[in-house]
Write a protein that holds these residues in place. Structure first.
Motif: not given
Length: 62
Positions: A28-32, A37-39, A42-46
């Motif tokens: 669970q420590q790798y989830l954040p 990294l998944a964001l 999306a941020l680059c596109l925005m």
């Protein structure tokens, strides 16, 4: 909890075993980090579309 960074340079095989063991014990420590990294795309596109826009044909900017 000490960092295995020094071990990566001196004894890499032991360090990687320790990293894998820690990952199996506490996944669970790798989830954040995974969510952060998944964001990135999306941020680059925005930022790209709000700053520069996009072009469908030639020089027309939307």
């Amino acid at each position: 909890m000490n960092s295995p960074l020094l071990k990566l340079f001196t004894r890499p095989s032991d360090a990687w075993m320790e990293i894998r063991r820690a990952e199996e014990d506490h996944p669970q420590q790798y989830l954040p980090r995974l969510l952060a990294l998944a964001l990135i795309p999306a941020l680059c596109l925005m930022v790209g579309t709000t700053t520069f826009g996009w072009s469908l044909a030639a020089e027309e900017r939307v």
